[in-house]
Design an enzyme around this catalytic site. Structure first.
Site, short mmCIF file in Angstrom:
data_model
loop_
_atom_site.label_atom_id
_atom_site.label_comp_id
_atom_site.label_asym_id
_atom_site.label_seq_id
_atom_site.Cartn_x
_atom_site.Cartn_y
_atom_site.Cartn_z
N GLN A 13 17.38 14.07 1.78
CA GLN A 13 18.55 13.19 1.96
C GLN A 13 18.33 12.18 3.07
O GLN A 13 18.52 10.99 2.91
CB GLN A 13 19.80 14.04 2.27
CG GLN A 13 21.07 13.20 2.35
CD GLN A 13 22.18 13.86 3.13
OE1 GLN A 13 21.97 14.86 3.83
NE2 GLN A 13 23.38 13.32 3.02
N ASP A 35 5.90 14.47 1.17
CA ASP A 35 6.78 15.55 0.70
C ASP A 35 5.94 16.49 -0.17
O ASP A 35 4.79 16.19 -0.50
CB ASP A 35 7.97 14.98 -0.08
CG ASP A 35 9.20 15.88 0.07
OD1 ASP A 35 10.17 15.48 0.74
OD2 ASP A 35 9.18 17.01 -0.47
N ASP A 50 2.22 19.74 2.04
CA ASP A 50 2.92 20.99 2.33
C ASP A 50 2.69 21.27 3.81
O ASP A 50 1.58 21.59 4.22
CB ASP A 50 2.34 22.11 1.45
CG ASP A 50 2.96 23.46 1.76
OD1 ASP A 50 3.71 23.56 2.76
OD2 ASP A 50 2.68 24.41 1.01
N TYR A 140 19.11 29.38 9.28
CA TYR A 140 18.77 27.97 9.54
C TYR A 140 19.11 27.63 11.00
O TYR A 140 18.29 27.04 11.72
CB TYR A 140 19.57 27.10 8.57
CG TYR A 140 19.58 25.62 8.86
CD1 TYR A 140 18.45 24.84 8.69
CD2 TYR A 140 20.77 24.99 9.28
CE1 TYR A 140 18.49 23.48 8.93
CE2 TYR A 140 20.80 23.63 9.51
CZ TYR A 140 19.66 22.88 9.34
OH TYR A 140 19.71 21.53 9.58
N1 SER Z 1 24.22 19.50 7.07
C1 SER Z 1 23.48 20.68 7.39
C2 SER Z 1 23.90 21.84 6.58
O1 SER Z 1 25.00 21.82 6.11
C3 SER Z 1 23.67 21.01 8.82
O2 SER Z 1 22.59 20.59 9.55
O3 SER Z 1 23.15 22.76 6.46
#
Ligand code: SER
Length: 317
Positions: A13, A35, A50, A140
């Site tokens: 994105q 990518d 990669d 994450y």
């Molecule tokens: N926009 C991201 C997510 O929703 C946050 O860094 O994971």
């Protein structure tokens, strides 16, 4: 001195729009987009890469005499919860490869994206301070907290100029997000312009920090351009654009599409969103490198709707 730029995750994105901005700034022949998979739509230099493959990264950095890396490849918050250990592995190993190859091959600057996902439910959610105690709710977020600290470590220990921003949810018409908790705020515009019903996976009152993609890209370039002595935060900068809830963005869209309908059906992403800030204190970014967002919610709605309308008209035509 000539700068040669490598972008990882360039088909993502943010990557798609960042690549264009960097091509404009440094020249098409000095920007290498990369990518995992080929991308026919790129104009300019593109490499399949990669980033978990250290040797592959090293050979591209050497081949193009790379001086700056923008490391955008990562698995985001919602998708990461489906594969926690794999997400940790990929998010960390790719960043370690970027840091090590940069150190070994004398790359001068690295950009590392962090996120509002570094915060957890222990924080004060309104105007969340820069130096909050970080206890993330997603893998994450855990990987981003660790990454921020590794960025600081490589700066302190090896003098590698790593710079970072904690992005809010990024919204743009040019590209689609994938696997995030804030993705609804892009999808909602697509549905509105297609005059379809939108089912939101968050509750209507869930306020989150968001930013229009043009502001996010400009913030990144301004941070990377700032004199090194101005950079007082070597983990990652809080950054604010705007804050809104699904209901507020729906109301903004309804100024153009009064009949637009939204229903709410929260899923597991609601818990993630509930652990994140509602708004961000970005005083340090303002003080250190003069950050100022240009887009508020209605200004963003206008560009989103205008551009998506043009896009869908051209697809149908
Ligand atoms: N926009 C991201 C997510 O929703 C946050 O860094 O994971």
């Amino acid at each position: 001195m000539t700068e040669n730029i490598l972008i990882t995750g360039a088909s993502g994105q943010l990557g798609a729009v960042m690549t264009k901005a960097l091509q404009e700034k440094f020249g098409v022949n000095h920007v290498i987009a990369s990518d995992l998979r080929p991308n026919e739509s790129f104009e300019g230099l593109f490499e399949i890469l990669d980033v978990t493959d250290n040797e592959a990264l090293k050979s591209i950095v050497a081949k193009y005499k790379i001086t700056q890396i923008y490391h955008l490849a990562a698995i985001l918050s919602a998708k990461g919860e489906l594969f926690p250990l794999k997400t940790w592995d990929i998010n960390m190993s790719t960043f370690f490869n970027v840091l090590e190859v940069s150190r070994q091959l004398s790359v001068k600057k690295v950009f590392y994206p962090s996120s509002i996902a570094v915060f957890g439910s222990n924080i004060s959610r309104v105007n969340t301070p820069q130096d909050s105690n970080l206890m993330p709710s997603t893998v994450y977020g855990i990987s981003k907290v660790a990454g921020e600290n590794w960025a600081n470590y490589y700066f302190e220990k090896y003098d590698l100029d790593v710079r970072s921003i904690r992005y809010p949810g990024v919204i743009g018409y040019q590209s689609l997000p994938g696997g995030g908790t804030t993705d609804y705020a892009v999808d909602i515009y697509h549905k509105a312009v297609k005059q379809e019903h939108f089912e939101c996976f968050l509750k209507e009152t869930t306020t989150l920090p968001m930013i229009y993609i043009e502001d996010a890209v400009r913030a990144t370039i301004e941070l990377m351009d700032a004199p090194a002595e101005n950079i007082s935060i070597r983990t990652s900068y809080n950054l604010a654009g705007m804050s809104f809830s699904p209901k507020e963005v729906a109301d903004s869209i309804k100024k153009t599409y009064p009949n637009f309908e939204v229903s709410y059906n929260p899923d597991f992403r609601q818990n993630i969103a509930d652990s994140w800030p509602m708004s961000i204190d970005d005083t340090k970014a303002k003080e250190d490198w003069g950050w100022k967002p240009k887009y508020d919610l209605d200004a963003m709605s206008k560009v989103m709707i205008d551009n998506l309308k043009a896009y869908y008209n051209s697809v149908i035509a």
